[in-house]
Enzyme design. Structure first.
Site, short mmCIF file in Angstrom:
data_model
loop_
_atom_site.label_atom_id
_atom_site.label_comp_id
_atom_site.label_asym_id
_atom_site.label_seq_id
_atom_site.Cartn_x
_atom_site.Cartn_y
_atom_site.Cartn_z
N THR A 217 13.65 5.08 10.48
CA THR A 217 15.03 4.21 10.79
C THR A 217 14.65 2.88 10.19
OG1 THR A 217 14.58 5.26 12.88
CG2 THR A 217 15.96 3.01 12.70
N GLN B 256 0.91 -9.50 -6.19
CA GLN B 256 0.54 -10.92 -6.50
C GLN B 256 1.37 -11.95 -7.54
OE1 GLN B 256 -1.87 -12.27 -4.95
NE2 GLN B 256 -2.89 -10.69 -3.89
N THR C 117 0.84 -1.25 -0.09
CA THR C 117 0.13 -0.02 0.07
C THR C 117 0.99 1.17 -0.10
OG1 THR C 117 -1.75 -1.14 1.09
CG2 THR C 117 -1.88 1.14 1.55
N HIS D 243 4.31 -9.95 2.71
CA HIS D 243 3.21 -10.95 3.60
C HIS D 243 2.57 -11.87 2.47
CE1 HIS D 243 -0.56 -8.81 3.15
NE2 HIS D 243 0.10 -7.74 3.22
N CYS E 80 -9.25 -6.16 0.75
CA CYS E 80 -9.25 -4.74 0.99
C CYS E 80 -10.34 -4.00 0.64
CB CYS E 80 -7.97 -4.06 0.59
SG CYS E 80 -6.50 -4.84 1.28
#
Ligand code: PLP
Length: 373
Positions: free
Chosen positions: A234, A178, A70, A198, A321
């Site tokens: 960071t 994907q 995203t 993920h 989503c």
């Protein structure tokens, strides 16, 4: 339990968690700190960045680590729009895109950018003739998914890039979320590429944007030192380590995984096509075997999903989503049929899937179908 929603999320691999834990313990210092521990962490990040770049066939300085796809999509789209807005304000996309692409595009429309949607062929591939017609000297960006999250259509990025020969101001952004670790990607043709860990058995909260050296971006997140001037914060060493491990395994196993998954896809496709109420939205010839999208004529897809869930079988109705109970944009664009677009089910597979689960799903589908008919 039978999980067939791998396009939404994948379980973290043991090797990935181990790599994360090891790096967290060994390199706890801030990589920006000006002491030996900080310098060691920074050096480790540089090694990992070079390794990820090598896996993807890009340069280390072309990698921008983000919190996920995203953020990468937002950075690519808003960053290019702001950077090149003086050259033009015209962007082209498709109806197959994820909300993390359509969201920033809607935001840009409100800021005065013009967004055109290219027509799709009946199988879901981009209509290249229409794309040619839409391209203009002030087109600054094309944003297309290499593989979309609902139907799994694989786009021909090489052919799309070829059309840009006469449009030197126009960049190609590809959402490869994907696609990575699942299909071959023509990285040469891509100017900016989004991915996230993920979806390849990595940990949540890390992804990247590949930005080719010749491309400039206005940052979205401003602040202090990072691994790149294009995204502050960071650097997340242990997450970067975990993403490297996840990617390395996914790419190494890509061919074998794909073959295995293709068999399951074919088995489910054949079993479900016996039902007159089942309409195949994913066309086998142009989609990845990882995603199978269907619609149910006269049966509420959400009810089917619930019935399956009662048997501990997990699939989704659309991309995770998307707002529930709204039509699927890709299916609506392809079929023009609102009812069909409101009744979609997405079944998505993994190399972890086993034959017993596929048989179990097919059997459960039959029982749920009989109950709902
Ligand atoms: N793009 C595509 C095609 C996706 O499938 C997803 C996740 O479902 C995303 C972007 C968003 O990814 P993330 O959860 O890493 O923000």
């Amino acid at each position: 339990m039978i999980y067939l929603d791998y396009a939404a999320d994948t379980p973290v691999r043991k090797e990935v968690l181990e790599a994360f834990n090891e790096a967290s313990e060994k390199y706890f210092a801030n990589p920006n700190a000006n002491h030996a521990l900080g310098k060691a962490a920074k050096a480790r990040i540089e090694v990992l960045t070079a390794q990820i770049a090598e896996l993807l066939n890009v340069k280390p300085q072309e990698l921008i680590f983000t919190s996920g796809a995203t953020e990468s999509n937002n950075l690519a789209i808003k960053g290019v729009a702001e950077q090149y807005g003086r050259k033009g304000k015209h962007i082209i996309t498709s109806f197959l895109e994820h909300s993390s692409v359509t969201g920033p595009l809607s935001y840009l429309q409100e800021k005065g950018y013009e967004v055109d949607y290219v027509n799709l062929r009946p199988d879901g591939r981009i209509d290249l003739e229409h794309l040619k017609e839409l391209l203009r000297p002030d087109t600054i960006l094309l944003s297309f998914a290499a593989v979309d999250s609902e139907l799994g259509v694989v786009q021909d990025l090489t052919a799309i890039k070829k059309l840009l020969g006469d449009y030197p101001n126009c960049l190609l952004h590809v959402d490869a979320t994907q696609a990575i670790g699942k299909v071959h990607l023509d990285i040469e043709s891509i100017d900016l590429m989004t991915f996230t860990a993920h979806k390849v058995y990595g940990i949540h909260g890390i992804g990247a944007l590949v930005k080719k050296e010749k491309v400039y971006l206005t940052p979205v997140i401003h602040g202090g030192l990072s691994t790149t001037p294009f995204r502050s914060g960071t650097p997340t060493l242990a997450l970067i380590q975990s993403m490297y491990t996840a990617l390395e395994l996914a790419l190494r196993e890509q061919n074998d995984s794909c073959k295995r998954v293709a068999q399951f896809n074919t088995q489910v496709r054949q079993a479900l096509s016996q039902y007159p109420e089942v309409m195949m939205n994913s066309q086998e010839a142009v989609t990845t075997p990882y995603i199978l999208n269907i619609s149910l004529k006269g049966i509420k897809a959400s009810l089917m999903q619930q019935k399956l869930e009662e048997r501990e079988i997990y699939i989704s109705t659309k991309s995770a989503c998307v707002t529930p109970n709204t039509p699927s944009r890709p299916v609506l664009a392809l079929s023009g049929d609102r009812k069909r677009a409101l009744s979609t089910l997405r079944i998505s597979f993994s190399h972890l899937t086993i034959k017993k689960e596929i048989d179990g799903f097919i059997e459960a589908f039959k029982m749920c179908y009989q109950e709902l008919k």
